[in-house]
Write a protein that holds these residues in place. Structure first.
Motif, PDB file in Angstrom:
ATOM      1  N   VAL A  38       0.850  -1.189   0.000  1.00  0.00           N
ATOM      2  CA  VAL A  38       0.000   0.000   0.000  1.00  0.00           C
ATOM      3  C   VAL A  38       0.885   1.237   0.000  1.00  0.00           C
ATOM      4  O   VAL A  38       1.688   1.443   0.908  1.00  0.00           O
ATOM      5  CB  VAL A  38      -0.924   0.020   1.232  1.00  0.00           C
ATOM      6  CG1 VAL A  38      -1.705   1.313   1.269  1.00  0.00           C
ATOM      7  CG2 VAL A  38      -1.866  -1.175   1.206  1.00  0.00           C
ATOM      8  N   ASN A  61      -3.586   2.127  -5.006  1.00  0.00           N
ATOM      9  CA  ASN A  61      -3.983   1.291  -3.879  1.00  0.00           C
ATOM     10  C   ASN A  61      -5.307   0.569  -4.134  1.00  0.00           C
ATOM     11  O   ASN A  61      -5.473  -0.584  -3.728  1.00  0.00           O
ATOM     12  CB  ASN A  61      -4.089   2.133  -2.609  1.00  0.00           C
ATOM     13  CG  ASN A  61      -2.728   2.573  -2.095  1.00  0.00           C
ATOM     14  OD1 ASN A  61      -1.704   2.038  -2.504  1.00  0.00           O
ATOM     15  ND2 ASN A  61      -2.731   3.553  -1.209  1.00  0.00           N
ATOM     16  N   GLY A  98      -6.739   3.688   3.530  1.00  0.00           N
ATOM     17  CA  GLY A  98      -5.773   2.690   3.967  1.00  0.00           C
ATOM     18  C   GLY A  98      -6.368   1.681   4.928  1.00  0.00           C
ATOM     19  O   GLY A  98      -5.960   0.516   4.951  1.00  0.00           O
TER      20      GLY A  98
END
Length: 292
Positions: free
Chosen positions: A2, A190, A128
């Motif tokens: 990531v 991502n 995230g």
């Protein structure tokens, strides 16, 4: 892997601001890398990690302290990560409050996230959390559709802008544009990486606004609207041996207000009207987003 804003900023040519360092540390707290009761590294260690002066680190730590994320802050030892127990329904800063809302939204089989904002920084960092949970196998959406409205590179922004604006090569605009483009690339990477790693049908699209948004709006699965006001302030930032004196918005520190369809007629109407507003902009006066 990531990619994070930390990679973009630390590996870039400019130094991180106190706000950006605070955002990175918030992300680590949210991801569980730093847990309640853990001590932070020393100011000297943080200054070395981020390549900044200790004064910059101290400003970042004060911002985290003001948000209630640090405890035992003293000159004698590094602070500890504070216990977080916000009251039910209490507004939190956008950086703190967005990630768990996104994680909840990603528990649906078909995820739809719409966002209108000045940059993609907060959304990039907050995503995230659900991406991490997908990699851990705790979330398994079948499809993810993300649409983001950002200001066009060709307009005169209301903010951020130099206090003494007027030059065609305004370095503040250049700074904003570089950050916007870097964040878009990281966010795309991502999310699109989930196609190959987990077989998820992922679509990430952007459109350019012809104006500066005065608020940031996140719409989650057409069921919840999250709204935060951009608080404009005057501040300075060092960049390439130049001090930028600007009017800027500290979006990650703005309080995030939640409206849910299930909470009653007033909230339901707000969610529906917000979605209609976003869709109308997407389909009419916005244009293709240019990253160059």
């Amino acid at each position: 892997m990531v990619v994070t804003q930390e990679n973009v900023a630390v590996n870039g040519s400019r130094r991180l601001s106190p706000q950006e360092i605070a955002d990175v540390l918030r992300d680590r707290i949210r991801a569980g890398d730093l847990k309640a009761g853990d001590r932070l590294p020393t100011q000297a260690e943080l200054a070395e990690e981020f390549g900044v002066e200790r004064g910059t680190v101290r400003q970042a730590l004060r911002a985290l302290q003001d948000d209630g994320l640090l405890s035992n802050v003293s000159k004698g030892s590094p602070p500890r990560i504070a216990e977080q127990a916000p009251a039910q329904g209490e507004p939190q800063t956008t950086m703190v409050g967005l990630a768990p809302r996104l994680a909840q939204a990603f528990s649906a089989p078909h995820v739809r996230i719409d966002a209108a904002c000045l940059t993609a920084e907060t959304l990039m960092l907050a995503l995230g959390e659900p991406v991490r949970l997908i990699h851990e196998g705790r979330l398994r959406p079948e499809s993810i559709d993300v649409r983001i409205l950002l200001p066009s590179r060709d307009i005169n922004l209301a903010f951020p802008v130099s206090v003494d604006s007027g030059a065609d090569d305004d370095p503040v605009h250049g700074r904003w544009l570089a950050q916007r483009n870097a964040q878009v690339h990281v966010l795309q990477h991502n999310l699109r990486a989930l196609r190959s790693s987990h077989g998820i049908d992922v679509r990430v699209t952007f459109r350019a606004l012809p104006f500066t948004p005065p608020v940031k709006l996140y719409l989650l699965n057409e069921a919840e609207a999250l709204l935060a006001y951009y608080m404009v302030t005057r501040r300075e930032e060092e960049m390439a041996d130049v001090t930028l004196d600007m009017y800027d918005a500290l979006g990650s520190d703005s309080l995030l207000f939640s409206f849910e369809k299930r909470s009653g007629m007033r909230d339901a109407a707000f969610v529906e009207q917000s979605q209609k507003w976003f869709d109308a902009l997407w389909e009419t006066i916005t244009t293709d987003l240019t990253l160059s």
